[in-house]
Write a protein that holds these residues in place. Structure first.
Motif, PDB file in Angstrom:
ATOM      1  N   ALA A   9       1.834   9.889   5.609  1.00  0.00           N
ATOM      2  CA  ALA A   9       1.673  11.155   4.874  1.00  0.00           C
ATOM      3  C   ALA A   9       0.164  11.198   4.705  1.00  0.00           C
ATOM      4  CB  ALA A   9       2.196  11.265   3.518  1.00  0.00           C
ATOM      5  N   PHE A  10      -0.587  12.346   5.374  1.00  0.00           N
ATOM      6  CA  PHE A  10      -2.019  12.336   5.359  1.00  0.00           C
ATOM      7  C   PHE A  10      -2.352  13.677   4.512  1.00  0.00           C
ATOM      8  CE2 PHE A  10      -1.923   9.783   9.291  1.00  0.00           C
ATOM      9  CZ  PHE A  10      -3.136   9.081   8.980  1.00  0.00           C
ATOM     10  N   HIS A  11      -3.295  13.655   3.554  1.00  0.00           N
ATOM     11  CA  HIS A  11      -3.958  14.809   3.069  1.00  0.00           C
ATOM     12  C   HIS A  11      -5.210  15.009   3.459  1.00  0.00           C
ATOM     13  CE1 HIS A  11      -0.134  14.985   0.438  1.00  0.00           C
ATOM     14  NE2 HIS A  11      -0.217  13.686   0.311  1.00  0.00           N
ATOM     15  N   GLY A  65       0.696  -1.339   0.094  1.00  0.00           N
ATOM     16  CA  GLY A  65      -0.055  -0.028  -0.072  1.00  0.00           C
ATOM     17  C   GLY A  65       0.784   1.407  -0.082  1.00  0.00           C
ATOM     18  N   SER A  66       1.841   1.217  -0.515  1.00  0.00           N
ATOM     19  CA  SER A  66       2.794   2.409  -0.699  1.00  0.00           C
ATOM     20  C   SER A  66       2.166   3.441  -1.561  1.00  0.00           C
ATOM     21  CB  SER A  66       4.139   2.100  -1.106  1.00  0.00           C
ATOM     22  OG  SER A  66       4.272   1.621  -2.636  1.00  0.00           O
ATOM     23  N   HIS A  67       1.423   3.355  -2.505  1.00  0.00           N
ATOM     24  CA  HIS A  67       0.640   4.314  -3.254  1.00  0.00           C
ATOM     25  C   HIS A  67      -0.199   5.262  -2.328  1.00  0.00           C
ATOM     26  CE1 HIS A  67      -2.229   0.934  -3.112  1.00  0.00           C
ATOM     27  NE2 HIS A  67      -3.056   1.811  -3.158  1.00  0.00           N
ATOM     28  N   ALA A  85      -6.782  11.490   1.921  1.00  0.00           N
ATOM     29  CA  ALA A  85      -5.839  10.541   1.412  1.00  0.00           C
ATOM     30  C   ALA A  85      -4.736  10.232   2.248  1.00  0.00           C
ATOM     31  CB  ALA A  85      -5.463  11.109   0.058  1.00  0.00           C
ATOM     32  N   TYR A  86      -4.166   9.251   2.171  1.00  0.00           N
ATOM     33  CA  TYR A  86      -2.716   8.789   2.963  1.00  0.00           C
ATOM     34  C   TYR A  86      -1.774   7.900   2.112  1.00  0.00           C
ATOM     35  CZ  TYR A  86      -5.267   4.432   4.234  1.00  0.00           C
ATOM     36  OH  TYR A  86      -5.929   3.189   3.980  1.00  0.00           O
ATOM     37  N   ALA A  87      -0.746   7.864   2.508  1.00  0.00           N
ATOM     38  CA  ALA A  87       0.352   7.210   1.979  1.00  0.00           C
ATOM     39  C   ALA A  87       1.217   6.703   2.984  1.00  0.00           C
ATOM     40  CB  ALA A  87       1.218   7.787   0.979  1.00  0.00           C
ATOM     41  N   LEU A  88       1.442   5.394   3.058  1.00  0.00           N
ATOM     42  CA  LEU A  88       2.166   4.819   4.258  1.00  0.00           C
ATOM     43  C   LEU A  88       3.434   4.263   3.740  1.00  0.00           C
ATOM     44  CD1 LEU A  88       2.323   3.625   7.248  1.00  0.00           C
ATOM     45  CD2 LEU A  88       1.409   1.671   6.102  1.00  0.00           C
ATOM     46  N   GLY A  89       4.456   4.774   4.121  1.00  0.00           N
ATOM     47  CA  GLY A  89       5.936   4.335   3.805  1.00  0.00           C
ATOM     48  C   GLY A  89       6.354   2.892   4.380  1.00  0.00           C
ATOM     49  N   PRO A  90       7.501   2.515   3.607  1.00  0.00           N
ATOM     50  CA  PRO A  90       7.951   0.993   4.151  1.00  0.00           C
ATOM     51  C   PRO A  90       8.362   1.130   5.727  1.00  0.00           C
ATOM     52  CG  PRO A  90       9.656   2.049   2.979  1.00  0.00           C
ATOM     53  CD  PRO A  90       8.409   3.190   2.977  1.00  0.00           C
ATOM     54  N   LEU A  91       8.316  -0.026   6.120  1.00  0.00           N
ATOM     55  CA  LEU A  91       9.131  -0.087   7.720  1.00  0.00           C
ATOM     56  C   LEU A  91      10.617   0.165   7.481  1.00  0.00           C
ATOM     57  CD1 LEU A  91       8.721  -0.958  10.627  1.00  0.00           C
ATOM     58  CD2 LEU A  91       9.242  -3.102  10.215  1.00  0.00           C
ATOM     59  N   LEU A  92      10.924   1.013   8.246  1.00  0.00           N
ATOM     60  CA  LEU A  92      12.495   1.309   8.176  1.00  0.00           C
ATOM     61  C   LEU A  92      13.028   0.980   9.694  1.00  0.00           C
ATOM     62  CD1 LEU A  92      12.431   4.629   6.249  1.00  0.00           C
ATOM     63  CD2 LEU A  92      12.871   2.412   5.201  1.00  0.00           C
ATOM     64  N   CYS A  93      14.131   0.212   9.608  1.00  0.00           N
ATOM     65  CA  CYS A  93      14.863   0.056  10.866  1.00  0.00           C
ATOM     66  C   CYS A  93      16.250   0.072  10.590  1.00  0.00           C
ATOM     67  CB  CYS A  93      14.626  -1.497  11.387  1.00  0.00           C
ATOM     68  SG  CYS A  93      12.731  -1.843  12.014  1.00  0.00           S
TER      69      CYS A  93
END
Length: 1005
Positions: free
Chosen positions: A372-374, A329-331, A468-476
């Motif tokens: 990121a929320f719009h 769901g990165s889009h 609208a929203y976009a969820l980035g990848p999990l970063l560790c």
């Protein structure tokens, strides 16, 4: 209706592939009802079809076990018969073996039946004729009973396996008479020929229901000596052992077996070893990085030999190693109510399972995920009555209403904590509830709640509400177990942990470094069993254990000592098949487990690390990243409360410093190392990324050593000439460069001095490499034409020049090496500047250098270095005042070795340094990246810049107005009609609003 023994009437109406059952049922019950009793009493709910009797005659079946490949059973043939008839049943795990052989009477031939690759092969050989062969059956080495009958009569030879017949008709020569003796399973030592004594060993397995010449053979009679003979048989039992039940193959490995052993097929499991126990992949991106691997996609196995499968992640090899896990769901996802109903939330699916993600997160130093929320008339936080209108769900399926940059349940976005929200009355931009698009960027960083598996936004039911929203990848980042270490300062000190549980398979892995000649790393005891790993001698590491079969010991010996105070990696494994030990990249040592011996390792004491229960032979040094069966032990936490042991262990550069390449210097960190690329022509975490630039026609880069000296020794230095000349007198230097070009002649490198001494590296008109050293202004330069092939061929070439006094070594493309002796001098005095590209009339230069300098260089240059100076790096990676002047078109490129064709701009060129709008470097006038020299030029240039800037602003305002109107009409007339265009439409709308907002700023300016 339920039927037993067959399906009534299936021959007439139903196609059924199997025959009705022929045999005996006993104790037949269904839901506690005795079915046999009902049928005997002819109850109306039962129907009996066919010949059914209510008594079972028990057939006495006596199996025979062939215990070894030398076992055999010799039985007499049917005398006087003109046919051969043999039948029996067999079962085995072996894929090959001799089953039957017989020499026919009167020299009429020989009969041989073998099992080969799980198939039966019957061969009949007759003197003067080719062998007749029949192959039947498949997969017969599955441990199940299989029936075999073979017959030979007249011209007909046939074999039947499990009711399936295979036959062949031949014109057999002469009369065929049954042999005197039939050998089953093998042959006596005194018999040869006809399959006996060949490379194929005797059958190992079980036989039963043997008949020869249509006469059944009673094995009990054989056992009593009244019939035939035998060797190494077990009569009246089938001693076949199923070694794959239970299976000792781990991680989905496929078990196969033979008479006395089993094996595991580990293909496509991600694991290795005799039982598929050892992980094939590294346990983290940090481990990949310290093997010298570059950024990219890798499989990592976070729990090593544990139950979790490897996961595919992206490893970002920066100073702090990053691990990225993607999801579906990165889009940009649009949320809008339909008919007043709340939109259905969508769950995110990651490329790793939740257990794998948790293992990755637990190992990391810290993790985060960006949202990121719009929002347009859509709020994030609670309504006035306190009811949440948006939330997100973490990996434990718990609902969270807090947002990034804040503590749980604070319900503040990052702008609320920083105090820069659009409306100061609210803690999130979206909560201002504006009828226009606003946005919040949120970073979630609480490891316990990550990753995000669902986002829910409910405040979209009002008119004109949208989100609208976009969820980035999990970063560790980081790996808290890879550098987890402890220092053992006395021989009597140790750490203790709970008992190690590794009954049937156990592995221990760790790093150690020491200066001591010996010491015990790990020990765990039982009543009689034990397991121990130790440095037995300076060059010997020993793995010893006992599971009830006596002490077993595996040793790895090294040609160099292990007590060199450098990190060494140890991995020991013990399973039911073997024990193995590997240290660093030395060959692994293996010892097989005894057949049918004890297999369970039973321990009951505490696990001792760095010492023993007797406090003798303790280890002095450091142990790091200790893992038992994939489980990491926290040495640092235990060391903080243990006398004689300290958490952590300094000194990693001695082991990992070689990873810093191309002149990079290793710097110690508390956890690991960092490569300082300041004095390298490369950058990146290991100074391996070449810095490349495309040079256009007439362009140049000039690195001024005098300005470098001024910056180093202070701005107030005066009378620099004498000091500067003395400081930069070189008795030797190293120069390197790489290039790709088709232009000749070309100037690759020119280093000048205040005394008209110089070094020039050029390509002659024929493309050959020429090097000129002039180390005495009163003498002609030394000119060396190395006669290499045409290097202006569009290919990538590397040049390395190393001078020590008068001796000059030149290396081209890492293999062609030449040495020459200078006659003009041994010292390079008062070095002034280094020039790349076009050089106009360098003072004191020879005609060929002048010609090449005027022509300059067109193509790609990379990895340019002269001593500590890296001019391209100073120009392309400006980190402060840099003594660099750029003229013409010089653009950053990715890599010359992988760049576009020579003579044309590289496709990956990213940033023009000069000669174009938007460049951050100086203009074509050649002003250095430090301060311009002429004050008048600065004033004139400033006035011109202001005028140009005002004109650009007016032009930009007009363009923005036009764009705004054009986008508005375009968005009105091109409303997306398909779901696939939803994201594009939303981005268009967001761009439209951003355009309007930016236009207002420009008007104000």
């Amino acid at each position: 209706m339920m039927s037993f023994g067959g399906i009534p009437g299936h021959r007439k109406s139903v196609v059924f592939p199997h025959k009705n059952f022929h045999g005996c049922f006993e104790n037949l019950y269904y839901n506690g009802v005795d079915i046999i009793d009902l049928s005997k009493k002819r109850k109306p709910q039962t129907l009996v079809v066919g010949n059914v009797s209510y008594s079972c005659s028990h057939l006495q079946i006596v199996p025979v076990t062939f215990l070894s490949s030398s076992s055999y059973l010799a039985l007499p043939g049917a005398s006087g018969e003109d046919k051969v008839s043999v039948a029996f049943q067999f079962r085995t795990w072996n894929r090959a073996g001799l089953l039957l052989t017989s020499q026919l009477k009167h020299g009429s031939g020989a009969l041989v039946l073998v099992l080969n690759d799980g198939k039966l092969k019957l061969s009949l050989s007759q003197p003067g004729h080719p062998s007749r062969d029949i192959t039947a059956g498949a997969g017969l080495s599955d441990g199940q009973w299989h029936s075999v009958s073979l017959s030979l009569k007249g011209s007909h030879l046939s074999v039947m396996v499990d009711g399936e017949a295979a036959s062949v008709a031949h014109s057999l020569r002469g009369r065929i008479d049954s042999g005197d003796t039939y050998y089953l399973g093998g042959c006596p030592d005194s018999v040869s020929g006809s399959g006996c004594g060949g490379p194929l060993g005797g059958f190992q397995g079980c036989l039963r229901l043997i008949s020869i010449g249509d006469k059944a053979v009673d094995p009990i009679t054989v056992q009593q000596g009244a019939l035939g003979s035998f060797r190494d048989l077990q009569i009246d039992t089938c001693g076949l052992t199923d070694r794959c039940l239970p299976s000792y193959c781990e991680h989905g490995g496929e078990c196969s077996q033979s008479w006395d052993t089993f094996s595991c097929d580990c293909a496509h499991t991600g694991y290795l070893g005799a039982t598929c126990h050892s992980p094939l992949y590294e346990q983290s991106c940090e481990a990949h990085k310290h093997r010298g691997d570059s950024s990219g996609l890798y499989y990592i196995d976070s729990d090593g030999s544990g139950p979790l499968e490897p996961a595919l992640v992206y490893c970002n090899m920066t100073d702090t190693t990053g691990t990225s896990v993607q999801h579906n769901g990165s889009h940009l996802a649009r949320v809008k109510s339909s008919d007043g109903e709340s939109p259905h939330p969508v769950a995110f699916k990651y490329t790793a399972s939740m257990d794998q993600l948790q293992a990755i997160i637990d190992r990391a130093d810290h993790c985060q995920q960006e949202l990121a929320f719009h929002c347009k008339k859509s709020r994030l936080s609670a309504r006035h009555d306190g009811t949440p209108v948006s939330w997100w769900v973490g990996r434990t399926n718990e609902t969270h209403t807090y947002w990034g940059g804040s503590l749980p349940d604070a319900q503040k976005c990052a702008c609320g904590l920083q105090g820069n929200c659009l409306d100061s009355q609210y803690y999130c931009n979206c909560d201002a509830d504006r009828n226009e698009w606003t946005s919040d960027t949120i970073v979630l960083s609480h490891k316990e709640h990550l990753p995000v598996i669902q986002v829910v936004m409910r405040d979209t039911g009002r008119p004109h509400s949208e989100a609208a929203y976009a969820l980035g990848p999990l970063l560790c980042w980081g790996d808290n177990s890879f550098w987890n270490s402890a220092s053992f300062n006395t021989e009597t000190s140790y750490l203790h942990f709970p008992t190690f549980r590794g009954e049937f398979s156990a592995d221990v892995s760790f790093f150690f470094k020491t200066t001591a000649p010996s010491g015990v790393f790990v020990e765990n005891l039982g009543i009689t069993d034990f397991i121990r790993l130790e440095l037995h001698a300076p060059s010997e590491v020993t793995f010893s254990f006992d599971v009830g079969n006596g002490r077993c010991e595996v040793t790895v010996r090294s040609p160099t000592p292990f007590n060199d105070n450098q990190w060494h990696h140890v991995r020991a494994e013990r399973n039911v098949k073997e024990a193995s030990l590997q240290v660093d990249q030395l060959p692994s040592e293996t010892q097989a487990a005894p057949a049918d011996g004890h297999a369970r390792l039973q321990l009951n004491s505490q696990l001792f690390v760095g010492g023993t229960a007797t406090r003798q032979r303790g280890f002095l040094g450091c142990i790091r990243s200790l893992r038992l069966n994939g489980l990491a032990l926290d040495l640092e936490e235990r060391a903080t409360m243990t006398p004689g042991v300290e958490p952590g262990c300094p000194g990693h550069c001695s082991s990992y410093g070689h990873l810093c390449r191309n002149g990079g210097r290793c710097r110690e960190r508390h956890r690991g190392i960092a490569c300082d690329c300041t004095f390298s022509a490369y950058d990146g975490p290991f100074c391996e990324n070449e810095i490349s630039a495309y040079f256009g026609s007439g362009s140049s880069v000039i690195y001024n050593f005098q300005e470098h000296h001024n910056h180093t020794f202070g701005k107030n230095a005066s009378s620099l000439a004498a000091l500067f000349h003395e400081d930069l007198t070189l008795t030797g230097e190293m120069a390197t460069l790489s290039f790709r070009t088709t232009g000749a002649p070309s100037l690759l490198l020119y280093v000048s001095s205040f005394y008209e001494e110089y070094l020039s590296v050029i390509l002659a008109p024929n493309g050959s490499l020429q090097i000129r050293y002039k180390l005495d202004r009163n003498q002609a330069p030394d000119v060396f034409n190395f006669g290499f092939k045409n290097l202006a061929d569009g290919q990538f070439h590397q040049v390395k020049i190393h001078r020590e006094a008068a001796m000059v070594s030149v290396e081209v493309n890492q293999n062609a090496r030449r040495q020459v002796i200078l006659s003009s001098g041994t010292e390079f005095n008062a070095v002034k500047s280094l020039m790349l590209g076009t050089v106009l009339e360098p003072p004191g230069a020879d005609p060929d250098t002048l010609r090449a300098g005027a022509r300059g260089f067109t193509g790609c240059l990379s990895a340019v270095r002269f001593g500590p100076a890296a001019p391209l790096k100073a120009a392309l990676r400006p980190g402060g005042p840099a003594p660099v002047t750029v003229r013409g078109h010089v653009a950053a490129a990715a890599r010359c070795a992988e760049g576009a064709g020579p003579g044309a701009p590289a496709q990956e060129a990213t940033r023009p340094l000069a000669g174009g709008a938007g460049g951050s470097g100086p203009t074509d006038g050649g002003q250095p990246l430090v301060t311009a020299d002429g004050r008048d030029s600065a004033v004139i240039g400033g006035v011109i810049a202001v005028v140009i800037f005002i004109l650009l602003c007016i032009t930009a305002i007009a363009i923005r107005i036009y764009q705004q109107r054009w986008l508005y009409h375009k968005n009105e007339s091109n409303i997306p009609k398909h779901r696939d265009n939803a994201e594009t439409a939303l981005r268009s709308e967001l761009n439209l609003q951003n355009t309007a907002s930016e236009s207002q700023k420009e008007y104000f300016f």
